[in-house]
Design an enzyme around this catalytic site. Structure first.
Site, mmCIF file in Angstrom:
data_model
loop_
_atom_site.group_PDB
_atom_site.id
_atom_site.type_symbol
_atom_site.label_atom_id
_atom_site.label_comp_id
_atom_site.label_asym_id
_atom_site.label_seq_id
_atom_site.Cartn_x
_atom_site.Cartn_y
_atom_site.Cartn_z
ATOM 1 N N VAL A 43 33.432 47.621 68.305
ATOM 2 C CA VAL A 43 34.405 46.555 68.096
ATOM 3 C C VAL A 43 35.288 46.884 66.762
ATOM 4 C CG1 VAL A 43 34.604 44.090 68.093
ATOM 5 C CG2 VAL A 43 33.122 45.067 69.563
ATOM 6 N N CYS A 44 34.108 47.020 65.677
ATOM 7 C CA CYS A 44 34.730 47.017 64.266
ATOM 8 C C CYS A 44 35.877 48.065 64.034
ATOM 9 C CB CYS A 44 33.566 47.399 63.331
ATOM 10 S SG CYS A 44 32.311 46.188 63.497
ATOM 11 N N THR A 45 35.817 49.016 64.841
ATOM 12 C CA THR A 45 36.776 50.023 64.582
ATOM 13 C C THR A 45 38.104 49.499 65.366
ATOM 14 O OG1 THR A 45 35.141 51.689 64.785
ATOM 15 C CG2 THR A 45 37.288 52.395 65.353
#
Length: 221
Positions: A43-45
């Site tokens: 998700v962070c990417t």
């Protein structure tokens, strides 16, 4: 924990762009600090790539952005290569702060006790802090580690904050740039009429109180 209207704490930390003083980095601009549970997470990417692609919008609004994750600078730099590949761009345009000790995450109340790393330690929540040019915190949102942010909403909030700082108005629910706004209750009827003339639409309500005063979005002042 930092509350709305508080001066946002300054700190000096290592980042993917070198040593960084947060207040000096933001300077006289608006600022957004957003945190991530860990490097090399799915998700962070997607989020960091989205912010990179939104840089023209942030620049239009005079906003500087910076991310933070509880990993080392070396880890951040390796992760950035993945983010660039996913987002299909060549340059990564903003810093990622290193917070291996979790000191910054703890001081800012950004830990998510429901999400643990492999050592059993709480990871950073997905925090978003919007900071104005006077270094006052104007917005905070805490997302759980598994839920990605909506950066269109964050841009919308900055648009609203900047507009309502300049004019004596408030933005209604679901407001978007260009939509009508509302005159704030502290503005007298005489002042509102002097400012907006026949453009005021006061809604008739069962209470009989004339507090919903709708006007076109101001564009200059």
């Amino acid at each position: 924990m930092v509350l709305l209207g508080d001066t946002f704490p300054n700190f000096i930390a290592e980042s993917s762009h070198g040593d960084l003083d947060l207040h000096k980095y933001f300077g006289d601009s608006w600022g957004i600090l957003f945190s991530h549970p860990n490097d090399f997470t799915p998700v962070c990417t997607t989020e960091l790539a989205r912010v990179a692609k939104l840089m023209p919008e942030f620049k239009r609004l005079g906003v500087k952005v910076i991310a933070i994750s509880c990993n080392s600078v070396e880890s951040h730099k390796r992760w950035i290569e993945d983010i660039k590949s996913y987002g299909e761009f060549m340059e990564f345009p903003y810093p990622i702060i290193a917070d291996e000790s979790r000191d910054i995450a703890v001081n800012l109340g950004m830990l998510d006790p429901a999400e643990l790393n492999k050592e059993g330690m709480p990871v950073s929540a997905r925090a978003v802090f919007v900071i104005d040019p006077k270094k006052k915190m104007r917005l905070s949102i805490l997302y759980p580690a598994t839920t990605g942010r909506n950066f269109d909403e964050i841009l919308r909030v900055v648009e609203s904050l900047q507009l309502t700082d300049k004019f004596k108005v408030a933005t209604p629910c679901d407001w978007k740039k260009g939509d009508p706004v509302m005159v704030i209750p502290t503005v007298s009827e005489d002042e509102a009429t002097k400012t907006y003339g026949n453009n005021i639409k006061t809604l008739a309500l069962p209470s009989g109180k004339p507090y919903l005063r709708i006007v076109p979005q101001p564009t200059s002042g």
